[in-house]
Design a protein around this motif. Structure first.
Motif, PDB file in Angstrom:
ATOM      1  N   PHE A  64      10.168  30.356 -76.056  1.00  0.00           N
ATOM      2  CA  PHE A  64      10.849  31.315 -75.183  1.00  0.00           C
ATOM      3  C   PHE A  64      12.369  31.221 -75.333  1.00  0.00           C
ATOM      4  O   PHE A  64      13.067  32.249 -75.290  1.00  0.00           O
ATOM      5  CB  PHE A  64      10.412  31.118 -73.727  1.00  0.00           C
ATOM      6  CG  PHE A  64       9.109  31.803 -73.407  1.00  0.00           C
ATOM      7  CD1 PHE A  64       9.080  33.141 -73.048  1.00  0.00           C
ATOM      8  CD2 PHE A  64       7.892  31.124 -73.508  1.00  0.00           C
ATOM      9  CE1 PHE A  64       7.886  33.790 -72.767  1.00  0.00           C
ATOM     10  CE2 PHE A  64       6.691  31.760 -73.237  1.00  0.00           C
ATOM     11  CZ  PHE A  64       6.680  33.096 -72.868  1.00  0.00           C
ATOM     12  N   GLN A  65      12.889  30.008 -75.539  1.00  0.00           N
ATOM     13  CA  GLN A  65      14.326  29.859 -75.825  1.00  0.00           C
ATOM     14  C   GLN A  65      14.679  30.577 -77.128  1.00  0.00           C
ATOM     15  O   GLN A  65      15.720  31.240 -77.224  1.00  0.00           O
ATOM     16  CB  GLN A  65      14.688  28.369 -75.949  1.00  0.00           C
ATOM     17  CG  GLN A  65      14.728  27.621 -74.622  1.00  0.00           C
ATOM     18  CD  GLN A  65      15.052  26.147 -74.817  1.00  0.00           C
ATOM     19  OE1 GLN A  65      14.868  25.590 -75.905  1.00  0.00           O
ATOM     20  NE2 GLN A  65      15.520  25.497 -73.773  1.00  0.00           N
ATOM     21  N   THR A  66      13.796  30.433 -78.132  1.00  0.00           N
ATOM     22  CA  THR A  66      14.012  31.090 -79.426  1.00  0.00           C
ATOM     23  C   THR A  66      14.023  32.602 -79.268  1.00  0.00           C
ATOM     24  O   THR A  66      14.868  33.297 -79.857  1.00  0.00           O
ATOM     25  CB  THR A  66      12.907  30.667 -80.421  1.00  0.00           C
ATOM     26  OG1 THR A  66      12.908  29.250 -80.547  1.00  0.00           O
ATOM     27  CG2 THR A  66      13.120  31.296 -81.788  1.00  0.00           C
ATOM     28  N   LEU A  67      13.102  33.133 -78.455  1.00  0.00           N
ATOM     29  CA  LEU A  67      13.054  34.583 -78.229  1.00  0.00           C
ATOM     30  C   LEU A  67      14.355  35.076 -77.605  1.00  0.00           C
ATOM     31  O   LEU A  67      14.909  36.109 -78.024  1.00  0.00           O
ATOM     32  CB  LEU A  67      11.867  34.934 -77.330  1.00  0.00           C
ATOM     33  CG  LEU A  67      11.689  36.423 -76.998  1.00  0.00           C
ATOM     34  CD1 LEU A  67      11.435  37.241 -78.261  1.00  0.00           C
ATOM     35  CD2 LEU A  67      10.555  36.621 -76.007  1.00  0.00           C
ATOM     36  N   LEU A  68      14.861  34.340 -76.636  1.00  0.00           N
ATOM     37  CA  LEU A  68      16.138  34.718 -76.004  1.00  0.00           C
ATOM     38  C   LEU A  68      17.273  34.686 -77.014  1.00  0.00           C
ATOM     39  O   LEU A  68      18.141  35.573 -77.023  1.00  0.00           O
ATOM     40  CB  LEU A  68      16.441  33.778 -74.822  1.00  0.00           C
ATOM     41  CG  LEU A  68      15.487  33.884 -73.616  1.00  0.00           C
ATOM     42  CD1 LEU A  68      15.788  32.790 -72.599  1.00  0.00           C
ATOM     43  CD2 LEU A  68      15.591  35.266 -72.965  1.00  0.00           C
ATOM     44  N   ALA A  69      17.266  33.659 -77.882  1.00  0.00           N
ATOM     45  CA  ALA A  69      18.316  33.559 -78.908  1.00  0.00           C
ATOM     46  C   ALA A  69      18.208  34.709 -79.905  1.00  0.00           C
ATOM     47  O   ALA A  69      19.224  35.281 -80.325  1.00  0.00           O
ATOM     48  CB  ALA A  69      18.205  32.210 -79.626  1.00  0.00           C
ATOM     49  N   VAL A  70      16.980  35.074 -80.275  1.00  0.00           N
ATOM     50  CA  VAL A  70      16.772  36.181 -81.221  1.00  0.00           C
ATOM     51  C   VAL A  70      17.240  37.503 -80.607  1.00  0.00           C
ATOM     52  O   VAL A  70      17.817  38.356 -81.294  1.00  0.00           O
ATOM     53  CB  VAL A  70      15.277  36.247 -81.638  1.00  0.00           C
ATOM     54  CG1 VAL A  70      14.955  37.560 -82.342  1.00  0.00           C
ATOM     55  CG2 VAL A  70      14.925  35.068 -82.535  1.00  0.00           C
ATOM     56  N   LEU A  71      16.994  37.670 -79.298  1.00  0.00           N
ATOM     57  CA  LEU A  71      17.476  38.884 -78.618  1.00  0.00           C
ATOM     58  C   LEU A  71      18.999  38.969 -78.645  1.00  0.00           C
ATOM     59  O   LEU A  71      19.575  40.061 -78.591  1.00  0.00           O
ATOM     60  CB  LEU A  71      16.971  38.911 -77.171  1.00  0.00           C
ATOM     61  CG  LEU A  71      15.460  39.136 -76.997  1.00  0.00           C
ATOM     62  CD1 LEU A  71      15.040  38.947 -75.550  1.00  0.00           C
ATOM     63  CD2 LEU A  71      15.054  40.520 -77.493  1.00  0.00           C
ATOM     64  N   ASP A  72      19.663  37.806 -78.736  1.00  0.00           N
ATOM     65  CA  ASP A  72      21.126  37.763 -78.859  1.00  0.00           C
ATOM     66  C   ASP A  72      21.595  37.912 -80.297  1.00  0.00           C
ATOM     67  O   ASP A  72      22.792  37.835 -80.576  1.00  0.00           O
ATOM     68  CB  ASP A  72      21.669  36.431 -78.299  1.00  0.00           C
ATOM     69  CG  ASP A  72      21.724  36.436 -76.778  1.00  0.00           C
ATOM     70  OD1 ASP A  72      21.584  37.531 -76.204  1.00  0.00           O
ATOM     71  OD2 ASP A  72      21.898  35.362 -76.186  1.00  0.00           O
ATOM     72  N   GLY A  73      20.643  38.057 -81.227  1.00  0.00           N
ATOM     73  CA  GLY A  73      21.020  38.293 -82.620  1.00  0.00           C
ATOM     74  C   GLY A  73      20.829  37.113 -83.550  1.00  0.00           C
ATOM     75  O   GLY A  73      21.142  37.201 -84.741  1.00  0.00           O
ATOM     76  N   ALA A  74      20.347  35.988 -83.054  1.00  0.00           N
ATOM     77  CA  ALA A  74      20.161  34.814 -83.912  1.00  0.00           C
ATOM     78  C   ALA A  74      18.884  34.965 -84.738  1.00  0.00           C
ATOM     79  O   ALA A  74      17.899  35.543 -84.280  1.00  0.00           O
ATOM     80  CB  ALA A  74      20.076  33.553 -83.064  1.00  0.00           C
ATOM     81  N   THR A  75      18.909  34.472 -85.970  1.00  0.00           N
ATOM     82  CA  THR A  75      17.719  34.472 -86.840  1.00  0.00           C
ATOM     83  C   THR A  75      17.712  33.187 -87.661  1.00  0.00           C
ATOM     84  O   THR A  75      18.695  32.434 -87.656  1.00  0.00           O
ATOM     85  CB  THR A  75      17.715  35.668 -87.821  1.00  0.00           C
ATOM     86  OG1 THR A  75      18.931  35.644 -88.572  1.00  0.00           O
ATOM     87  CG2 THR A  75      17.568  36.992 -87.104  1.00  0.00           C
ATOM     88  N   TYR A  76      16.621  32.967 -88.359  1.00  0.00           N
ATOM     89  CA  TYR A  76      16.573  31.836 -89.290  1.00  0.00           C
ATOM     90  C   TYR A  76      15.620  32.184 -90.424  1.00  0.00           C
ATOM     91  O   TYR A  76      14.520  32.686 -90.203  1.00  0.00           O
ATOM     92  CB  TYR A  76      16.090  30.553 -88.597  1.00  0.00           C
ATOM     93  CG  TYR A  76      16.050  29.365 -89.546  1.00  0.00           C
ATOM     94  CD1 TYR A  76      17.207  28.655 -89.836  1.00  0.00           C
ATOM     95  CD2 TYR A  76      14.876  28.998 -90.190  1.00  0.00           C
ATOM     96  CE1 TYR A  76      17.189  27.593 -90.736  1.00  0.00           C
ATOM     97  CE2 TYR A  76      14.845  27.937 -91.091  1.00  0.00           C
ATOM     98  CZ  TYR A  76      16.010  27.237 -91.353  1.00  0.00           C
ATOM     99  OH  TYR A  76      16.005  26.199 -92.258  1.00  0.00           O
ATOM    100  N   ASN A  77      16.048  31.947 -91.644  1.00  0.00           N
ATOM    101  CA  ASN A  77      15.191  32.095 -92.812  1.00  0.00           C
ATOM    102  C   ASN A  77      15.600  31.032 -93.818  1.00  0.00           C
ATOM    103  O   ASN A  77      16.635  31.157 -94.461  1.00  0.00           O
ATOM    104  CB  ASN A  77      15.312  33.488 -93.423  1.00  0.00           C
ATOM    105  CG  ASN A  77      14.340  33.687 -94.583  1.00  0.00           C
ATOM    106  OD1 ASN A  77      13.474  32.847 -94.827  1.00  0.00           O
ATOM    107  ND2 ASN A  77      14.491  34.782 -95.310  1.00  0.00           N
ATOM    108  N   GLY A  78      14.833  29.970 -93.900  1.00  0.00           N
ATOM    109  CA  GLY A  78      15.236  28.882 -94.788  1.00  0.00           C
ATOM    110  C   GLY A  78      14.083  27.973 -95.149  1.00  0.00           C
ATOM    111  O   GLY A  78      13.020  27.991 -94.527  1.00  0.00           O
ATOM    112  N   THR A  79      14.336  27.166 -96.185  1.00  0.00           N
ATOM    113  CA  THR A  79      13.340  26.202 -96.657  1.00  0.00           C
ATOM    114  C   THR A  79      13.561  24.867 -95.964  1.00  0.00           C
ATOM    115  O   THR A  79      14.692  24.382 -95.888  1.00  0.00           O
ATOM    116  CB  THR A  79      13.462  26.026 -98.180  1.00  0.00           C
ATOM    117  OG1 THR A  79      13.247  27.294 -98.799  1.00  0.00           O
ATOM    118  CG2 THR A  79      12.442  25.030 -98.706  1.00  0.00           C
ATOM    119  N   LEU A  80      12.491  24.286 -95.474  1.00  0.00           N
ATOM    120  CA  LEU A  80      12.576  22.974 -94.832  1.00  0.00           C
ATOM    121  C   LEU A  80      12.164  21.860 -95.779  1.00  0.00           C
ATOM    122  O   LEU A  80      12.634  20.731 -95.668  1.00  0.00           O
ATOM    123  CB  LEU A  80      11.664  22.940 -93.597  1.00  0.00           C
ATOM    124  CG  LEU A  80      12.020  23.936 -92.481  1.00  0.00           C
ATOM    125  CD1 LEU A  80      10.921  23.964 -91.445  1.00  0.00           C
ATOM    126  CD2 LEU A  80      13.333  23.553 -91.826  1.00  0.00           C
TER     127      LEU A  80
END
Length: 694
Positions: free
Chosen positions: A57-73
């Motif tokens: 749910f924290q991630t969803l709120l951050a995504v609504l603010d424009g945050a994203t992530y696409n990377g290799t772990l």
């Protein structure tokens, strides 16, 4: 807060349930000698899923603010320039799926404490459902096909373990093997699709494959004039047909009711069956380039939505009614995908997850109250005994049939409008199917509701329903719902004894029902505008130039309240009202109508009762064919060629040769001396120069 999300925090989302699963699975079972008890097992798994839910749910709120992530772990290996990696792609689609999966899973975990309290496999069950949550999260968070396939197979494996949880029951063993085999058929198509994309795009990373979509669209499959992308997309969709139980690969899902009720909610609400819908939505950049693939999706979804709904009208097992309802609703989602209304499909996925989990857990609560009798013909009048289960089940049913202002109304009506606006081949049939399904859904939903919660009380009596419905829980008579053999319990442990009354379930069961009822009612009203017509899926879901369905829907949308007022002038709402009215008349006013229908339309009844003979067809053609092939290979290949020709044949050749040479082995010295002299003479004649040769 626009920018990148913290990858270490994202990693905790799948790993927290995995850690809980490991604690319950290793420490809480015989594997390590039952080191921890029930309390530690359920606490560890619930804590793990709770952590995942909070971060999601924290991630969803951050995504609504424009945050994203696409990377290799983590890079697993590199082979000839091909990187096989573990990585996350977290955008609005992923964040929404993470929230739905973790929230529904959390409710199921809490509910399980009450439902499985008498079961010997308590810790093992908690381990399985946490492992299931981990698998699903790895699937939805992946940024490459390798990890997607890992999650895809992992949810299939854990569902096999869960469906066959009560492994002493023959019906459970048959059901989990059926689910496993049918999903293998779908997964074969899925891996072929991934292989085609890998072969021609040279990568397994989503973004790299999508970047080459224009080049891929120009290619044909070698040796044919078929578009490569069409073949690849249809292969991927075959995988979705298996996981999301689309016709004809739907046969495993109703039988999976053999597992405990909490996993019915987990598998059929928010997780496994929606994996196919999520995958096609994620692959929208590829599917949009093939109208043929979209038409296939549209028609398959329409067949599933309508014809599986008909089967729901025939069931007397409370869980099977909800299972066929799931099949029908998955058909709706698939129709939306085929109409290029991906956001509508995902919106219905989300709303459906809440009210279907609510209905499954409500059914489980009824089963607890009825002492594990699942036959609706033995119920009736439960409203006054189980008020919380009654009201929450009513709210879930109202959401399912698309009652205005309930969340199901917004998503379901949007799918019907999308099918109407589509101009693809098959869209006419799809529109008819989803429209007719509205009536069917309302009928079977309220047939169940009236049979269970209203009318005269039919429990605590000896019932003889004959054999008119082989779907009734005869399979459950051999076992009570906690997997114990009947010979260790008296018969009255299965169902209520005469004079016994049902009772409301404990708080640990009813609390998840209340918490699921809230989004089932309100989430659609608040989410429809941003999810369908706002920027929520911007840059995540792609639309082809020719596919204007979402634009046309946006043009007609004037807010959630206006959508309700418009509904009173459109067919779906009146069809739903008619379905409820017919169910009320048939099961409350004049119960003789179903018997009359059965008598007058015996052919239709027989076809529906036998589920269109799909199981018999599979048994005769595929299982029978496999048995015939196996028998042939055994008789001709193994016994005839391998044993007969190579093993026994070579022995016979050696025996024949030995028999012949034995003639020369007399045992007399003068015979051997004679042979030696003849041999020496032979050598002399052969090698000595012939006299007078010159």
């Amino acid at each position: 807060m626009a920018g990148q999300l913290n990858p270490h925090l994202l990693l905790a989302v799948p790993l927290a349930p995995l850690a809980g699963s490991a604690i319950a699975g290793f420490m809480g079972t015989k594997f390590f000698g039952n080191v921890v008890g029930r309390k530690v097992s359920h606490t560890a798994t619930i804590l793990g899923v709770l952590i995942a839910t909070i971060i999601s749910f924290q991630t969803l709120l951050a995504v609504l603010d424009g945050a994203t992530y696409n990377g290799t772990l983590y890079t697993w290996m590199t082979v000839a320039g091909l990187k096989l990696e573990v990585g996350f792609l977290v955008d609005s689609l992923t964040a929404m799926m993470m929230c739905v999966v973790t929230f529904v899973s959390l409710m199921v975990h809490i509910y399980t404490i009450g439902y499985m309290k008498d079961d010997d496999g308590y810790n093992r069950f908690f381990s399985y459902i946490s492992l299931f949550t981990f698998s699903m999260l790895m699937l939805v968070m992946s940024n490459n096909f390798l990890q997607l396939f890992f999650g895809w197979e992992a949810v299939g494996l854990v569902s096999y373990l869960l469906i066959g949880f009560w492994y002493t029951r023959p019906t459970a063993i048959k059901a989990n093997m059926k689910a496993f085999l049918v999903n293998r058929v779908g997964d074969f198509g899925f891996i072929l699709g991934i292989g085609l994309l890998l072969a021609y795009a040279g990568s397994m990373d989503y973004s790299e494959v999508f970047a080459k979509r224009a080049e891929l669209a120009q290619l044909t499959l070698p040796g044919t004039d078929w578009m490569l992308l069409t073949v690849a997309c249809i292969c991927l969709f075959v995988g979705a047909m298996g996981k999301s139980a689309q016709f004809p690969l739907h046969v495993w899902l109703p039988d999976s009711m053999e597992g405990p009720t909490p996993i019915s909610a987990l598998i059929h609400a928010a997780t496994m069956v929606t994996a196919g819908i999520f995958m096609v939505t994620r692959m929208s950049p590829l599917f949009e380039l093939s109208d043929t693939a979209l038409s296939v999706i549209l028609v398959v979804g329409a067949i599933t939505a309508l014809f599986m709904g008909f089967l729901g009208t025939m069931q007397n097992d409370i869980k099977r009614v909800v299972a066929y309802s799931t099949l029908s609703q998955l058909g709706y989602m698939t129709v939306a995908l085929g109409a290029s209304a991906y956001s509508v499909a995902v919106f219905h996925l989300m709303t459906h997850a809440f009210f279907k989990a609510l209905l499954f857990l409500g059914a489980g609560s009824v089963i607890i109250g009825m002492h594990h009798d699942q036959d609706m013909r033995n119920m009736g009048g439960l409203r006054k005994y189980m008020p919380i289960t009654w009201i929450t089940s009513l709210l879930g049913s109202l959401a399912l049939i698309g009652t205005p202002f309930f969340s199901g109304f917004y998503s379901k009506d949007s799918i019907i409008e999308a099918a109407a606006e589509s101009h693809l081949a098959g869209s006419g049939f799809a529109y008819f199917a989803v429209l007719a399904s509205v009536f069917v859904t309302a009928f079977y939903s309220f047939r169940m509701y009236f049979m269970v919660f209203h009318g005269k009380e039919r429990f605590g009596k000896v019932h003889d329903h004959g054999h008119d419905d082989h779907h009734a829980p005869a399979a459950h008579v051999a076992h009570d719902a906690h997997g114990h053999d009947d010979h260790s319990h008296d018969e009255h442990h299965h169902g209520l004894a005469p004079g016994q009354k049902p009772h409301e379930s404990p708080l640990v069961v009813t609390l998840p029902l209340i918490l699921l009822a809230i989004p089932s009612v309100i989430v659609g009203f608040f989410a429809i505008a941003p999810m369908l017509y706002g920027d929520f899926f911007k840059g995540v879901i792609f639309f082809g130039e020719n596919h204007k369905v979402m634009e046309e829907l946006a043009h007609e949308f004037h807010g959630p309240v206006a959508m309700v007022t418009h509904a009173f002038t459109s067919a779906p709402l009146w069809l739903a009202i008619a379905g409820v009215a017919v169910a009320y008349y048939c099961y409350m006013i004049n119960p003789r109508v179903p018997a009359w229908f059965k008598e007058k339309f015996s052919l239709v009844y027989t076809i529906l009762d036998n589920k269109y003979y799909m199981d018999k067809f599979n048994d005769v053609v595929f299982a029978g064919g496999a048995r015939l092939l196996g028998s042939g290979l055994s008789t001709v290949g193994d016994r005839g060629i391998i044993d007969g020709l190579f093993v026994n044949g070579s022995a016979k050749v050696v025996g024949w040769f030995s028999k012949f040479t034995r003639l020369w082995q007399s045992g007399y010295i003068y015979h051997y001396a004679f042979v030696m002299i003849i041999g020496v003479l032979g050598f002399l004649v052969w090698f000595m120069p012939f006299p007078f040769a010159k």
